[in-house]
Design a protein around this motif. Structure first.
Motif, PDB file in Angstrom:
ATOM      1  N   ARG A 116     -23.667  -2.998 -11.670  1.00 12.35           N
ATOM      2  CA  ARG A 116     -23.140  -3.167 -13.032  1.00 12.35           C
ATOM      3  C   ARG A 116     -22.197  -4.366 -13.107  1.00 12.35           C
ATOM      4  O   ARG A 116     -22.214  -5.134 -14.061  1.00 12.35           O
ATOM      5  N   GLN A 117     -21.355  -4.524 -12.073  1.00 12.46           N
ATOM      6  CA  GLN A 117     -20.429  -5.646 -12.049  1.00 12.46           C
ATOM      7  C   GLN A 117     -21.191  -6.966 -12.004  1.00 12.46           C
ATOM      8  O   GLN A 117     -20.823  -7.919 -12.683  1.00 12.46           O
ATOM      9  N   TYR A 118     -22.249  -7.007 -11.218  1.00 11.52           N
ATOM     10  CA  TYR A 118     -23.077  -8.218 -11.154  1.00 11.52           C
ATOM     11  C   TYR A 118     -23.649  -8.528 -12.542  1.00 11.52           C
ATOM     12  O   TYR A 118     -23.622  -9.673 -12.988  1.00 11.52           O
ATOM     13  N   ASN A 119     -24.160  -7.507 -13.215  1.00 12.75           N
ATOM     14  CA  ASN A 119     -24.714  -7.700 -14.557  1.00 12.75           C
ATOM     15  C   ASN A 119     -23.652  -8.212 -15.527  1.00 12.75           C
ATOM     16  O   ASN A 119     -23.913  -9.116 -16.328  1.00 12.75           O
ATOM     17  N   LEU A 120     -22.462  -7.641 -15.464  1.00 13.32           N
ATOM     18  CA  LEU A 120     -21.368  -8.093 -16.331  1.00 13.32           C
ATOM     19  C   LEU A 120     -20.993  -9.542 -16.046  1.00 13.32           C
ATOM     20  O   LEU A 120     -20.745 -10.323 -16.969  1.00 13.32           O
ATOM     21  N   ASP A 121     -20.955  -9.900 -14.773  1.00 13.07           N
ATOM     22  CA  ASP A 121     -20.629 -11.286 -14.408  1.00 13.07           C
ATOM     23  C   ASP A 121     -21.681 -12.248 -14.961  1.00 13.07           C
ATOM     24  O   ASP A 121     -21.344 -13.315 -15.478  1.00 13.07           O
ATOM     25  N   GLN A 122     -22.942 -11.873 -14.861  1.00 15.87           N
ATOM     26  CA  GLN A 122     -24.015 -12.731 -15.362  1.00 15.87           C
ATOM     27  C   GLN A 122     -23.942 -12.867 -16.884  1.00 15.87           C
ATOM     28  O   GLN A 122     -24.117 -13.953 -17.425  1.00 15.87           O
ATOM     29  N   LEU A 123     -23.678 -11.766 -17.571  1.00 16.05           N
ATOM     30  CA  LEU A 123     -23.539 -11.813 -19.034  1.00 16.05           C
ATOM     31  C   LEU A 123     -22.358 -12.685 -19.452  1.00 16.05           C
ATOM     32  O   LEU A 123     -22.451 -13.457 -20.406  1.00 16.05           O
ATOM     33  N   SER A 124     -21.257 -12.567 -18.738  1.00 16.91           N
ATOM     34  CA  SER A 124     -20.077 -13.377 -19.051  1.00 16.91           C
ATOM     35  C   SER A 124     -20.389 -14.862 -18.928  1.00 16.91           C
ATOM     36  O   SER A 124     -19.968 -15.666 -19.757  1.00 16.91           O
ATOM     37  N   LYS A 125     -21.131 -15.213 -17.887  1.00 18.52           N
ATOM     38  CA  LYS A 125     -21.504 -16.615 -17.700  1.00 18.52           C
ATOM     39  C   LYS A 125     -22.429 -17.095 -18.810  1.00 18.52           C
ATOM     40  O   LYS A 125     -22.256 -18.184 -19.348  1.00 18.52           O
ATOM     41  N   LEU A 156     -22.815 -15.892 -21.850  1.00 20.90           N
ATOM     42  CA  LEU A 156     -22.146 -15.902 -23.151  1.00 20.90           C
ATOM     43  C   LEU A 156     -20.946 -16.841 -23.167  1.00 20.90           C
ATOM     44  O   LEU A 156     -20.317 -17.020 -24.212  1.00 20.90           O
ATOM     45  N   GLU A 157     -20.649 -17.440 -22.011  1.00 23.78           N
ATOM     46  CA  GLU A 157     -19.528 -18.352 -21.869  1.00 23.78           C
ATOM     47  C   GLU A 157     -18.224 -17.728 -22.367  1.00 23.78           C
ATOM     48  O   GLU A 157     -17.442 -18.344 -23.096  1.00 23.78           O
ATOM     49  N   LEU A 158     -18.007 -16.486 -21.970  1.00 24.66           N
ATOM     50  CA  LEU A 158     -16.775 -15.789 -22.322  1.00 24.66           C
ATOM     51  C   LEU A 158     -15.612 -16.381 -21.535  1.00 24.66           C
ATOM     52  O   LEU A 158     -15.778 -16.783 -20.381  1.00 24.66           O
ATOM     53  N   PRO A 159     -14.448 -16.453 -22.133  1.00 27.16           N
ATOM     54  CA  PRO A 159     -13.293 -16.989 -21.383  1.00 27.16           C
ATOM     55  C   PRO A 159     -12.929 -16.038 -20.246  1.00 27.16           C
ATOM     56  O   PRO A 159     -13.090 -14.826 -20.356  1.00 27.16           O
ATOM     57  N   GLU A 160     -12.451 -16.627 -19.163  1.00 27.95           N
ATOM     58  CA  GLU A 160     -12.076 -15.785 -18.030  1.00 27.95           C
ATOM     59  C   GLU A 160     -10.746 -15.096 -18.310  1.00 27.95           C
ATOM     60  O   GLU A 160     -10.033 -15.440 -19.255  1.00 27.95           O
ATOM     61  N   ASN A 161     -10.433 -14.151 -17.480  1.00 26.54           N
ATOM     62  CA  ASN A 161      -9.202 -13.386 -17.626  1.00 26.54           C
ATOM     63  C   ASN A 161      -8.000 -14.327 -17.520  1.00 26.54           C
ATOM     64  O   ASN A 161      -7.905 -15.118 -16.577  1.00 26.54           O
TER      65      ASN A 161
END
Length: 88
Positions: free
Chosen positions: A25-34, A36-41
């Motif tokens: 799940r974490q891998y999937n979230l990381d890929q989606l974040s990339k 969608l170009e979401l800002p990092e924490n």
């Protein structure tokens, strides 16, 4: 006694499977974040500053406190940030 031993084995197997699912799940979230170009924490800037000052232990502690990570997760998080700094 045997039942307790079997229960421990069963729970260990179940825990291992859950950990695997969480990593997936974490891998999937990381890929989606990339994608969608979401800002990092925002804490990452502070953590990078601690790393650059050679305060890795403080960075791990701050990551754990802020992000609610276990010790191993916090260390892995900081190691990833260090890798990104070194290869950035």
């Amino acid at each position: 006694m045997i039942i307790s031993f079997l229960l421990i084995i069963y729970l260990s197997v179940r825990l291992g499977k859950l950990e695997g699912r969480i990593k997936g799940r974490q891998y999937n979230l990381d890929q989606l974040s990339k994608q969608l170009e979401l800002p990092e924490n925002p804490i990452n800037d502070e953590l990078r500053a601690l790393i650059k000052d050679g305060k890795d232990v403080k960075a791990v502690k701050k990551a754990r406190e802020t992000l609610g990570l276990s010790l191993l997760e916090g260390k892995n998080y900081i190691d990833k940030l260090k890798f990104d700094i070194d290869n950035g």
